[in-house]
Design a protein around this motif. Structure first.
Motif, PDB file in Angstrom:
ATOM      1  N   ILE A 187      43.776  -6.944 -24.414  1.00  0.00           N
ATOM      2  CA  ILE A 187      42.836  -7.881 -24.577  1.00  0.00           C
ATOM      3  C   ILE A 187      41.864  -8.049 -23.280  1.00  0.00           C
ATOM      4  N   ASP A 188      42.330  -7.963 -22.055  1.00  0.00           N
ATOM      5  CA  ASP A 188      41.732  -8.239 -20.963  1.00  0.00           C
ATOM      6  C   ASP A 188      40.739  -7.137 -20.912  1.00  0.00           C
ATOM      7  N   ALA A 189      41.086  -5.773 -21.260  1.00  0.00           N
ATOM      8  CA  ALA A 189      40.284  -4.546 -21.134  1.00  0.00           C
ATOM      9  C   ALA A 189      39.383  -4.413 -22.287  1.00  0.00           C
ATOM     10  N   GLY A 190      39.823  -5.095 -23.511  1.00  0.00           N
ATOM     11  CA  GLY A 190      38.682  -4.992 -24.524  1.00  0.00           C
ATOM     12  C   GLY A 190      38.813  -3.529 -25.178  1.00  0.00           C
ATOM     13  N   SER A 191      39.958  -3.092 -25.556  1.00  0.00           N
ATOM     14  CA  SER A 191      40.194  -1.696 -25.692  1.00  0.00           C
ATOM     15  C   SER A 191      39.793  -1.579 -27.291  1.00  0.00           C
ATOM     16  N   LYS A 192      39.173  -0.302 -27.544  1.00  0.00           N
ATOM     17  CA  LYS A 192      38.655  -0.024 -28.817  1.00  0.00           C
ATOM     18  C   LYS A 192      39.975   0.675 -29.689  1.00  0.00           C
ATOM     19  N   ILE A 193      40.544   1.495 -28.646  1.00  0.00           N
ATOM     20  CA  ILE A 193      41.461   2.413 -29.420  1.00  0.00           C
ATOM     21  C   ILE A 193      42.887   2.351 -28.372  1.00  0.00           C
ATOM     22  N   VAL A 194      43.981   2.635 -29.312  1.00  0.00           N
ATOM     23  CA  VAL A 194      45.324   2.528 -28.392  1.00  0.00           C
ATOM     24  C   VAL A 194      45.968   3.871 -28.881  1.00  0.00           C
ATOM     25  N   ILE A 195      46.541   4.547 -27.784  1.00  0.00           N
ATOM     26  CA  ILE A 195      47.365   5.665 -27.869  1.00  0.00           C
ATOM     27  C   ILE A 195      48.762   5.452 -27.665  1.00  0.00           C
ATOM     28  N   THR A 196      49.868   5.565 -28.617  1.00  0.00           N
ATOM     29  CA  THR A 196      51.079   5.257 -28.607  1.00  0.00           C
ATOM     30  C   THR A 196      51.950   6.179 -28.960  1.00  0.00           C
ATOM     31  N   ALA A 197      53.083   6.030 -29.034  1.00  0.00           N
ATOM     32  CA  ALA A 197      54.047   7.146 -29.607  1.00  0.00           C
ATOM     33  C   ALA A 197      55.155   6.370 -30.495  1.00  0.00           C
ATOM     34  N   ASP A 198      55.730   6.969 -31.544  1.00  0.00           N
ATOM     35  CA  ASP A 198      56.659   6.560 -32.391  1.00  0.00           C
ATOM     36  C   ASP A 198      58.047   5.888 -31.467  1.00  0.00           C
ATOM     37  N   ALA A 199      58.647   6.700 -30.423  1.00  0.00           N
ATOM     38  CA  ALA A 199      59.377   6.132 -29.956  1.00  0.00           C
ATOM     39  C   ALA A 199      60.011   6.966 -29.159  1.00  0.00           C
ATOM     40  N   PHE A 200      61.003   6.556 -27.971  1.00  0.00           N
ATOM     41  CA  PHE A 200      61.551   7.608 -27.134  1.00  0.00           C
ATOM     42  C   PHE A 200      62.959   7.058 -26.683  1.00  0.00           C
ATOM     43  N   HIS A 201      63.567   7.931 -25.887  1.00  0.00           N
ATOM     44  CA  HIS A 201      65.018   7.496 -25.614  1.00  0.00           C
ATOM     45  C   HIS A 201      65.107   6.835 -24.039  1.00  0.00           C
ATOM     46  N   ARG A 202      65.814   5.961 -23.880  1.00  0.00           N
ATOM     47  CA  ARG A 202      66.024   5.459 -22.573  1.00  0.00           C
ATOM     48  C   ARG A 202      67.526   5.145 -22.610  1.00  0.00           C
ATOM     49  N   ARG A 203      68.331   5.619 -21.548  1.00  0.00           N
ATOM     50  CA  ARG A 203      69.745   5.789 -21.383  1.00  0.00           C
ATOM     51  C   ARG A 203      70.417   5.855 -22.903  1.00  0.00           C
ATOM     52  N   GLY A 204      69.918   6.631 -23.661  1.00  0.00           N
ATOM     53  CA  GLY A 204      70.577   7.145 -25.123  1.00  0.00           C
ATOM     54  C   GLY A 204      69.985   6.274 -25.980  1.00  0.00           C
ATOM     55  N   LYS A 205      69.491   5.053 -25.942  1.00  0.00           N
ATOM     56  CA  LYS A 205      68.994   4.298 -26.752  1.00  0.00           C
ATOM     57  C   LYS A 205      67.704   4.584 -27.171  1.00  0.00           C
ATOM     58  N   LEU A 206      67.629   4.534 -28.449  1.00  0.00           N
ATOM     59  CA  LEU A 206      66.232   4.667 -29.115  1.00  0.00           C
ATOM     60  C   LEU A 206      65.304   3.326 -28.867  1.00  0.00           C
ATOM     61  N   ILE A 207      64.215   3.586 -28.384  1.00  0.00           N
ATOM     62  CA  ILE A 207      63.252   2.531 -28.222  1.00  0.00           C
ATOM     63  C   ILE A 207      61.943   2.928 -29.129  1.00  0.00           C
TER      64      ILE A 207
END
Ligand code: ATP
Ligand code: MG
Length: 650
Positions: A187-207
């Protein structure tokens, strides 16, 4: 008391870098070419003519059109190379992909699950171009903001470079942040686009990152499109018309894309600070000066060469990752490791195994990790061949002498100098740092980088020697931030108001009789105990010097009589029993190390301490818990569970 303090903080040991390393170092060769005999002559020449130094280094980069002026300094506003035409991506990527480094590996990526990918400069170039074309197709133009919320996968630097290539401004948010923290920043940046990912692993856990984003995306009014990398190919909800998969978007995109010709002072990115002390600040960096500053420090501090395998373990979501995983190494044409995973997963040998597997030569990490590995014990690094290492680095917090020695002996084999680099999101590049030719004192960040004048001042602006005071920077440097995004007022008030035309870092430092700088922590972390100024770092250092202690956090508890009382939360080595007796032992230990005045009135044992995403202890939250106040904004916390830990200890 000050005698004891000195004994603790004033390390007498000096460690010299190996002669061969000095002789072969970039800085030594550079000085030889210019007939500069030694360090003091270098500093003298740089102080007399800083523009000479930066001009020489800027000339090693490609400019579309040359600059005619090096620095314009109207405090607190600096412009560097302002009339030069430039784009950082041309330097970090295009020129390598079209030159002899075309097939050189830029990134070796490894996932927590062991998957590997290698990207050459040419691979990276084509991917960046495809995304850049796609972004243009979505209507992204010069100056538009794009928020990036990705784990440590190659698509993260690709996304950053694609934005910069077309003159858009990226704002990366650490993937370990909660949705609320992302929302505030976007919100502060007033972004037009977000680039993200479905998921990733951390310590074997799915995030599930996309799911996290979905909880706040409708509250960010400026967002038009969400681009989703299918990293693990997990199920995600895609909103018709708004959400698009990265692969679908890039299908059929041209592999060539003109790099936007920008002014050197055009904005490259907005990055929010760690938020250790309060509401995060949107720090603004530019293309030209930032490129010159990060490149120069890669070359002279990390001594980067073409046959190096370089690894900075920082997440790209904070400034160390921006400057020393993405821009600095790429401009220098380096091969870097990119690791997406926990450092001690599946076991505490993970990093050491990777150093052995890839033959890492330069390794840059944070004191909090060093202390974590101290806790696991020497046996883990000893199981691996770390002889490829030439140079080590440390950043993020003061590194206490015990941790320094452990790192030096067990990881560096007593042959690798440690570059303890002090700097900030705001500074963009190393400011107080050793060079590979410097004699080192464990726990000291050495001296300011050539051309930079730093000092320690009392409240009236007098220079202090041997005593703690405000750490300031008196001269401009190319990678300095230009402002705080949409908050000019805070820019001036926070950094430039206490002393006229001098940059206030917000940290406390001390300069010893040899001119070495000792960073003692943040201004906010200085306690006032019965009229004595005691830094939390000093007491923590004393606690950590006890053989049974791994990590400690010290905060002040308001006290009617003393002003403040010292409270310490301590993590013990594995298998050590937390007893009442041990509390007494630790109190006595601090008393001996520093003096009665620094003895903690209160000690609690915990398994974990609340930390920011960059691994720094959040003393503000510990203090709030301790005195029963609202803990406030915890959005920058990496491990909220640790707050409950405190509760138990109280
Ligand atoms: P905020 O400004 O939002 O409170 P932050 O200061 O933690 O967050 P960063 O810019 O990531 O955010 O961190 C810079 C700070 O980290 C420095 O001001 C200093 O306190 C600490 N630091 C970094 N490197 C070192 C180092 N080598 N030695 C001592 N302290 C360091
Ligand atoms: Mg800060």
């Amino acid at each position: 008391m000050s005698d004891h303090l000195d004994a603790l903080l004033h390390e007498k040991r000096i460690f010299y870098p190996p002669e061969e390393l000095v002789k072969e170092s970039n800085i030594r060769k550079w000085m030889d070419e210019r007939n500069i005999k030694g360090y003091s002559e270098l500093i003298k020449r740089c102080e007399e003519d800083p523009e000479w130094f930066w001009d020489e280094l800027a000339q090693e980069l490609d400019w579309f059109e040359p600059y005619t002026k090096i620095l314009e300094w109207n405090p607190p506003y600096a412009k560097w190379f302002a009339d030069g035409k430039f784009n950082i991506v041309h330097n970090a990527l295009d020129r390598h992909a079209k030159g002899w480094r075309k097939n050189k590996i830029a990134y070796i990526w490894e996932g927590e699950d062991g998957r590997r990918r290698k990207l050459t400069y040419f691979d990276l170039y084509r991917e960046v171009n495809r995304l850049a074309n796609a972004l243009k197709g979505l209507g992204v133009r010069k100056g538009d903001r794009v928020s990036i919320y990705l784990p440590m996968i190659p698509e993260l630097p690709i996304a950053m470079l694609a934005c910069a290539k077309i003159g858009a401004i990226h704002s990366v948010v650490f993937s370990g942040f909660w949705a609320k923290a992302f929302k505030e920043r976007a919100i502060d940046a007033g972004s037009k686009i977000v680039i993200t990912a479905d998921a990733f692993h951390r310590r074997g856990k799915l995030i599930k990152l996309k799911d996290t984003l979905d909880t706040v995306i409708d509250d960010i009014p400026t967002i038009e499109k969400v681009i989703v990398v299918e990293h693990l190919k997990t199920e995600v909800d895609m909103k018709e018309g708004r959400d698009v998969f990265w692969d679908d978007l890039l299908k059929g995109q041209e592999k060539e894309c003109e790099t936007e010709i920008l002014g050197a002072e055009d904005t490259l990115f907005i990055l929010y600070t760690s938020g250790t002390t309060g509401k995060p600040k949107g720090v603004v960096h530019t293309h030209g000066g930032y490129a010159v500053g990060t490149y120069t420090t890669m070359k002279f501090v990390f001594d980067i060469r073409d046959d190096d395998i370089y690894w900075c373990t920082a997440d790209i979501g904070w400034i160390t990752g921006h400057s020393y995983v993405v821009y600095g190494p790429l401009i220098a044409g380096a091969t870097s490791i990119l690791y997406d995973g926990a450092p001690d997963y599946p076991d505490p040998g993970r990093l050491w195994k990777m150093i052995e597997d890839y033959g890492v030569t330069i390794f840059y990490t944070a004191p909090t990790l060093v202390r974590m590995f101290m806790k696991y014990g020497e046996k883990w690094p000893q199981d691996h061949d770390l002889s490829s290492l030439r140079l080590l680095g440390s950043v993020g917090e003061p590194i206490n002498p015990e941790a320094w020695m452990w790192y030096y002996e067990n990881i560096g084999g007593r042959r690798c100098p440690i570059m303890d680099t002090w700097w900030q999101t705001e500074t963009g590049m190393h400011i107080i740092t050793p060079l590979p030719i410097s004699p080192l004192k464990p726990g000291s960040a050495y001296k300011p980088f050539p051309t930079i004048k730093a000092d320690v001042l009392d409240d009236d602006g007098n220079s202090l020697r041997g005593e703690g005071g405000h750490l300031v920077i008196k001269t401009p440097w190319p990678a300095m931030f230009r402002t705080l995004y949409k908050d000019e007022k805070r820019y001036i008030e926070s950094y430039w108001s206490k002393f006229p035309n001098i940059y206030l870092t917000g940290d406390v430092g001390r300069i010893d009789e040899d001119g070495y700088f000792w960073i003692q922590g943040r201004e906010d972390d200085i306690l006032n105990v019965a009229g004595h100024r005691i830094s939390t770092a000093e007491v923590e250092s004393a606690l950590v010097s006890h053989p049974l202690v791994v990590e400690a956090a010290v905060v002040g508890k308001p006290d009617i009589l003393k002003g403040e009382e010292i409270a310490a939360f301590v993590i013990l080595k594995e298998d050590v029993k937390p007893t009442q007796h041990l509390k007494g032992v630790l109190r006595e230990h601090v008393r001996k190390e520093i003096g009665p005045i620094a003895t903690p009135s209160y000690i609690g044992f915990v398994d974990d301490l609340p930390k920011t995403r960059s691994g720094k202890i959040m003393r503000r939250i510990i203090k709030a818990k301790l005195i029963g106040e609202d803990v406030g904004d915890t959005s920058t916390l990496a491990n909220p569970e640790a707050v409950d830990e405190l509760e138990k200890a109280l």
